[in-house]
Design a protein around this motif. Sequence first.
Motif, PDB file in Angstrom:
ATOM      1  N   LEU A 200      -8.494  -7.247  14.461  1.00 56.40           N
ATOM      2  CA  LEU A 200      -9.600  -7.976  13.866  1.00 56.40           C
ATOM      3  C   LEU A 200      -9.290  -8.322  12.415  1.00 56.40           C
TER       4      LEU A 200
ATOM      5  N   ARG B  80     -10.013  -7.056   8.358  1.00 53.77           N
ATOM      6  CA  ARG B  80     -10.217  -5.744   7.751  1.00 53.77           C
ATOM      7  C   ARG B  80     -11.692  -5.428   7.486  1.00 53.77           C
TER       8      ARG B  80
ATOM      9  N   ILE C   4     -15.994  -1.613  13.845  1.00 53.94           N
ATOM     10  CA  ILE C   4     -16.134  -1.411  15.286  1.00 53.94           C
ATOM     11  C   ILE C   4     -16.885  -0.109  15.523  1.00 53.94           C
TER      12      ILE C   4
ATOM     13  N   HIS D  42      -6.440  -3.723  11.613  1.00 55.14           N
ATOM     14  CA  HIS D  42      -7.233  -4.577  10.741  1.00 55.14           C
ATOM     15  C   HIS D  42      -8.719  -4.486  11.083  1.00 55.14           C
ATOM     16  N   CYS D  43      -9.246  -3.267  11.042  1.00 52.57           N
ATOM     17  CA  CYS D  43     -10.649  -3.070  11.356  1.00 52.57           C
ATOM     18  C   CYS D  43     -11.192  -1.907  10.532  1.00 52.57           C
ATOM     19  N   ARG D  44     -12.478  -1.715  10.634  1.00 55.78           N
ATOM     20  CA  ARG D  44     -13.153  -0.617   9.942  1.00 55.78           C
ATOM     21  C   ARG D  44     -13.934   0.176  10.977  1.00 55.78           C
TER      22      ARG D  44
ATOM     23  N   ALA E 275      -6.363   0.113   8.816  1.00 53.13           N
ATOM     24  CA  ALA E 275      -7.758   0.337   9.174  1.00 53.13           C
ATOM     25  C   ALA E 275      -8.404   1.327   8.212  1.00 53.13           C
TER      26      ALA E 275
END
Length: 348
Positions: free
Chosen positions: A141, A143, A147, A166-168, A197
């Motif tokens: 995703l 940054r 999710i 690339h997510c939180r 992440a």
Amino acid sequence: MADGGGYDLLTALPDDVLRLLLARLPSTAEAARTSVLSRRWRSLWTNLPQLRFADVTDLARVAAVLRHHSAPVLLLRIESSDPAPEKIAAVLDLVAPRLQGKLHFDIITPGNQNSAAGAAGIGAAIRIPCFEKATEVTIRLLRGIGIRLPPPSGVFARLTALSLSHCRLDDQSQRDLGGAVSSEGCPSLRELRIRDADVVSNLAIRSESLRLVQLSRLEGIRQLTISAPALTELDLYACLLWGMPMVDIFAPALGTLRWVDFFRSSSVRFRAMPNVHTLAVFVMVYGYVSHSLPLLQYFTEARDVRLSLVYSSISSNDKLLVEAVKDELPAIEILFLRLLTEGHTFGP
């Protein structure tokens, strides 16, 4: 294609053969466009087991296709520049009940649109559904997009490979990341990759099935616990840069360890790792040397050793490196030294 009498030989082929032909097309959109050829072709694409969507600018179109698709999905590959969280969630919810194979979901924001398109999803959170029958899931995703993991009742029973990047990890999830990827949430998981992440401060992974773990550029970790008796390969890259995180690793079958970080061995605990034969470590020589290099004592059977050493100031403790390699690594056969120096000169 028709013979001399005008008979359509291609359409006369069995449905299974026609679906094989459609599956060879570059994208699902092209396969769907064949429905204009004749009534016989109209619904063939809806039974394709593999779906591919490239350069998607509006994920609502993917959702529309999935609503008309009726067969189990063995492969879903999406590359999109649409970061709208509600559209991403809609696609995941539609495919989750029917996915029986691999999911590759990649959100790519073009360089000339990153400020406008990316802002649409910043701060939002997407609920990840439970893929009960999926075997591989890869989600990349932006940054700033969060999710939320499925509740503890959701089990990824057949999942063997999971990659998140690339997510939180949203702090309102009913389940933390460690619990979701451990045996209780993923009993068949063999490969875990998490990159770029923002994660929970206490990441605890306990798995009987994991063989490979790669953690790269994770922010927020203050305590890392890995208990994985079947683990053979572990990569840690820039996950413990700040403070003094506590690390506790139990992996008796581990054969390859790659660790790039600034850390203190006083806060790191390895237990029963007699099988590590390939070791790659990045350490600070001055300031942290008295804490970093003694980690070698845990890997006395290592034969292939790669040390990247940062000399950031002048000191006279060079002998410590030589003694550590000689005393702590008696089985070494290959030694690779990468020296990042600041005006130093090295002799024999």
